[in-house]
Design a protein around this motif. Sequence first.
Motif, short mmCIF file in Angstrom:
data_model
loop_
_atom_site.label_atom_id
_atom_site.label_comp_id
_atom_site.label_asym_id
_atom_site.label_seq_id
_atom_site.Cartn_x
_atom_site.Cartn_y
_atom_site.Cartn_z
N HIS A 24 52.62 -36.55 25.54
CA HIS A 24 52.58 -34.85 26.53
C HIS A 24 51.21 -34.24 25.84
CE1 HIS A 24 55.59 -35.54 29.45
NE2 HIS A 24 56.68 -35.81 27.65
N THR A 25 50.55 -33.74 26.60
CA THR A 25 49.16 -33.45 25.66
C THR A 25 49.82 -31.95 25.98
OG1 THR A 25 47.62 -35.09 25.92
CG2 THR A 25 47.15 -32.96 25.25
N ILE A 26 49.42 -30.67 25.00
CA ILE A 26 49.80 -29.39 25.29
C ILE A 26 48.39 -28.89 24.56
CG2 ILE A 26 51.03 -27.40 24.54
CD1 ILE A 26 53.24 -29.41 23.91
N ASN A 27 47.73 -27.77 25.47
CA ASN A 27 47.24 -26.77 25.22
C ASN A 27 47.51 -25.71 24.91
OD1 ASN A 27 45.23 -28.61 25.99
ND2 ASN A 27 45.22 -28.02 28.37
N PRO A 28 47.53 -25.39 23.21
CA PRO A 28 48.20 -23.57 22.75
C PRO A 28 46.20 -22.86 23.13
CG PRO A 28 46.89 -25.52 20.98
CD PRO A 28 47.41 -26.25 22.18
N SER A 75 52.69 -19.13 15.47
CA SER A 75 52.31 -18.83 17.50
C SER A 75 53.66 -19.73 17.83
CB SER A 75 51.81 -18.55 18.28
OG SER A 75 51.13 -17.87 17.68
N VAL A 76 53.91 -20.02 19.02
CA VAL A 76 55.10 -20.70 19.82
C VAL A 76 54.98 -21.19 20.82
CG1 VAL A 76 56.79 -21.44 20.46
CG2 VAL A 76 57.25 -20.99 18.30
N VAL A 77 54.26 -22.35 21.54
CA VAL A 77 53.67 -22.65 22.67
C VAL A 77 54.74 -23.30 23.28
CG1 VAL A 77 53.02 -24.32 21.58
CG2 VAL A 77 51.96 -23.40 24.19
N THR A 78 55.36 -23.08 24.49
CA THR A 78 55.59 -23.50 25.38
C THR A 78 56.02 -23.99 26.63
OG1 THR A 78 58.04 -21.97 24.11
CG2 THR A 78 58.29 -23.50 27.22
N GLU A 79 56.05 -25.61 26.47
CA GLU A 79 55.77 -26.55 27.99
C GLU A 79 56.71 -26.71 28.77
OE1 GLU A 79 51.76 -29.42 29.41
OE2 GLU A 79 51.60 -27.91 28.16
N THR A 80 56.83 -26.94 30.12
CA THR A 80 57.32 -27.02 30.50
C THR A 80 57.13 -29.02 31.63
OG1 THR A 80 58.63 -25.09 30.95
CG2 THR A 80 59.47 -27.32 32.77
#
Length: 181
Positions: A24-28, A75-80
Motif C-alpha cells: 500500500h502506498t501512502i502519501n504523507p 507525525s502519524v499518517v493514517t490511511e484506511t
Amino acid sequence: MADYREIITKSIVAKGRKFTQSNHTINPPHPPSSILGCWIINHSYRARKQGKKVEIVGQYDINVWYSHHDNTKTSVVTETVDYADVIKLRYRDSDVIDDKEVVARVIQQPNCVEAEIAKGNKIVVNVEREFLAEVIGETKVVVNITQGNFSDDDDWDFDDVDDDELEEEINPEFLESSKER
C-alpha cells in the motif's frame, strides 16, 4: 440383515485457506525523513459464498509514524485500506443439500511486515494476512442400526440405585440455610 438410517445433519462440507501479501502506498503531508513505526488497527471483514469460492471483503487502518523536516519533527499518517480476498474451496462432500452458511476466521491478523520510503516522498507498506474459510452445509449420513442385547455389566443398568439412599443424601434445608447468610 442390517438396518440403515439416513440422518440429515450440518457439517463442514468445504474448506479453503489463503495467505495474502499486499503493498500500500501512502502519501504523507510532509516529505518523510525516516520511518519510526507502523501498525495496523481497526480490522473488520465479512465473508460470503460465491459459487465454489468465498469472498472476504474487509478494511483496516494503517498508521505510520514518521519523522520529517530533517528528523526534527514527527507525525502519524493514517490511511484506511479496503481489500477483497477470494478463497478457493475444496469440497469434501459432493452430495451437499444446502451450503450457504460461511464461517471465516482470521489465522493471521493484518500485520505490517515492512514500511519504507519510496521515491516521490511516499511510504510503501507491505502487509500480510491469512484467512481460513469453512462452508457449513446439510449433508446426509447413513448409519447402521443394530439390534443387540446389552450385557448385565453395561452402565445402562440403573436398577441398583435405591430411592431411599438418594433421599438420605439430599439436604432439603440447603436453600433455606444459604438465604440466612
